[in-house]
Design an enzyme around this catalytic site. Structure first.
Site, short mmCIF file in Angstrom:
data_model
loop_
_atom_site.label_atom_id
_atom_site.label_comp_id
_atom_site.label_asym_id
_atom_site.label_seq_id
_atom_site.Cartn_x
_atom_site.Cartn_y
_atom_site.Cartn_z
N CYS A 169 0.85 -1.18 0.00
CA CYS A 169 0.00 0.00 0.00
C CYS A 169 0.89 1.23 0.00
O CYS A 169 1.47 1.59 1.02
CB CYS A 169 -0.91 0.00 1.24
SG CYS A 169 -2.01 1.41 1.28
N LEU A 170 1.03 1.84 -1.16
CA LEU A 170 1.88 3.04 -1.28
C LEU A 170 1.25 3.92 -2.36
O LEU A 170 0.98 3.45 -3.46
CB LEU A 170 3.31 2.62 -1.66
CG LEU A 170 4.33 3.75 -1.76
CD1 LEU A 170 4.56 4.42 -0.41
CD2 LEU A 170 5.67 3.23 -2.30
#
Lengths: 220, 326
Positions: free
Chosen positions: A88-89
């Site tokens: 998750c970025l």
């Protein structure tokens, strides 16, 4: 040559020529659009000493669409799925810019390891562990670095089969005493580990979870 | 989060063709090996997932995918259309919009060239209008020469912004090659025509390369003179003040992010152009149909005409006068 291939070739060359960044990009097979990136775990973090590998897929409309990346090496981190390696970025999603490169994106992953964002988690259970007890979280993350990323004190190079020495309680980030306690009542060890992990039976949170609550979950 | 505490699931989007084995970690489902997909290959929401469990970024992604699937794609930039076409769309809507459209038409702005609403519309509109003006210039050789030297002069700024040259060179070259082809025949011996200009902007690779170049130029201009923009760098969603780096990365360099005042001013300054924007926003308290124009004046040459865009809330198109074309 099409623009995507030209760009990827330039990126691979640029990365090869840059000896200072410690970022590596390698071909997995003949395709220049499926690559493997790797970097050392950042210093002064539980990931220090580990070697982290990332699966890279270059989509059709790269660089106008973000590159797809996920960890090949198992990582214990709130923003990385402990099961699939999904990350998750923001820059891998809606904050992507064509000015970013494979190298700069891998460097961003490296800095993600330095600064977890538990409020925007990929792995909710790991994020809960992080917010409940940072010290215990770091211990688990360090253990994962040892057994999965070849970190210091690790067993990867000890010659023994990893399965033989792997400690499932430590992998789950739990206390051996807690697991023993419920195993002694007659529950199967694997199930106890699974339930305690899901309930985040760690640190100060232990006081919030009654034994009855744990048993209720174990009986499901 | 336990399964039992979860409220009943909402109706499913699609229930066929989904994998039987549901991974334990909900947030992994989007990334699982073989998720159910739309025709285009985009994953959709798997069966046992609650929409409330999705991360904002995943919701955004799903929403975009749904939009892309359900709306037939408009061209990145369209043929010139008469203002009356736009008027018809508002016929049953707001009277103030109609009055404003009539005002623009009376003012000589009788045609519009629409761009796709993908968040890149400002940059694409400016780029198109910029090249088109060179194409129709009374002295194309001179106009092309000075445009190219202006673009050339921005190179130190791009390097100063610490962008990798190998990254921006391709995007920039796409723009300069197109401009060059107005006066110098390309490999096939052809010079730019109104039709091949439109083709270049409808073809995603060249069109998006030019958009990215303008985004990088905008960002580089803001980075080159932070004092000029400090205090104006806001998050468009909540109006919180942002650090320059965050603003540039997230709201200038990132694809699909709408431009606002700061970006328009910075790009006009970097290219030394005048940009004039007609606000078709239905705000017309006196009910006289007046349209406000906002001008960004950065051209050195005082006789330089403006590139004119039409703004409707959240979207930019190119505004034109049919009389000014051949």
């Amino acid at each position: 040559m099409d623009a995507r291939l030209r760009r990827v070739n330039k990126e691979i060359t640029d990365c090869k020529n840059d000896k200072s960044s410690n970022i590596k990009i390698d071909l997995i097979d003949e395709s220049p659009f499926h690559l493997k990136g790797s970097f050392p775990g950042p210093q002064d973090t539980p990931y220090e000493g580990g070697h982290f590998e990332v699966d890279i897929v270059i989509p059709e409309s790269y660089p106008f669409q973000p590159v797809k990346m996920k960890f090949i090496t198992k990582v214990y981190h709130p923003n990385v799925s402990s099961a699939s390696g999904a990350i998750c970025l923001d820059i891998l999603k809606d904050a992507w810019s064509p000015v970013l490169t494979l190298k700069s994106t891998l460097i961003s992953l490296q800095s993600l390891l330095c600064s977890p964002e538990p409020n925007d988690p990929q792995d909710a259970e790991v994020a809960k562990h992080f917010t409940t007890s940072k010290r215990s979280f770091e211990e688990t993350a360090r253990y994962w670095t040892q057994i999965y990323a070849g970190g210091p004190g690790g067993i990867a190079k000890s010659g023994k089969s990893p399965e033989a020495v792997r400690d499932d309680v430590a992998i789950a980030g739990l206390e051996k005493a807690h697991v023993d306690q419920f195993e002694a009542i007659g529950f199967e060890r694997g199930k106890v580990i699974d339930v305690l992990r899901r309930l985040n039976y760690r640190g100060a949170n232990v006081a919030n979870i009654s034994e009855d609550r744990v048993v209720e979950e174990l009986l499901k | 989060m336990t399964q039992t505490s979860r409220p009943p699931s909402p109706p499913r989007l699609k229930t066929t063709g989904l994998p039987d084995d549901q991974p334990e970690d909900d947030h992994d489902v989007f990334m699982s090996e073989q998720p159910a997909t739309f025709l285009s290959g985009h994953p959709i929401l798997p069966e046992d997932m609650d929409i409330r469990d999705l991360m904002p970024s995943q919701l955004y992604e799903m929403n975009q995918n749904l939009l892309n699937e359900s709306v037939p794609q408009k061209p990145l930039i369209d043929e010139l259309a008469s203002m009356s076409v736009l008027r018809e769309e508002y016929e049953h809507g707001s009277a103030s919009f109609l009055r404003q459209i009539d005002y623009l038409t009376k003012d000589g702005y009788d045609c519009v060239r629409r761009t796709r609403g993908d968040g890149d519309c400002f940059y694409r509109s400016v780029a198109y209008a910029f090249v088109e003006r060179l194409l129709y210039s009374p002295d194309p050789t001179m106009a092309v020469g000075s445009a190219l030297s202006q673009i050339e002069s921005t190179l130190p700024m791009l390097t100063g912004a610490r962008f990798d040259p190998f990254v921006y060179e391709d995007f920039m070259e796409c723009f300069t090659t197109l401009i060059q082809s107005i006066v110098v025949p390309d490999r096939e011996g052809l010079t730019l025509t109104p039709q091949s200009l439109l083709d270049a902007f409808q073809q995603p690779e060249s069109s998006n390369s030019i958009v990215v170049y303008l985004r990088l130029l905008t960002s580089a201009q803001i980075r080159a003179d932070p004092d000029a923009y400090a205090g104006f760098l806001h998050d468009p969603d909540n109006y919180m003040e942002l650090q320059l780096e965050t603003f540039c990365q997230h709201y200038v360099e990132a694809v699909g992010k709408e431009a606002d005042h700061v970006q328009i001013a910075a790009l006009s300054r970097a290219l030394k152009i005048n940009v004039k924007i007609a606000y078709l926003d239905g705000r017309d308290p006196q009910e006289v149909g007046k349209v406000d124009f906002h001008e960004f004046i950065f051209a050195d040459d005082t006789t330089s005409s403006s590139l004119v865009l039409l703004y409707r809330p959240g979207h930019y198109d190119v505004l034109g006068r049919s009389s000014s074309r051949i």
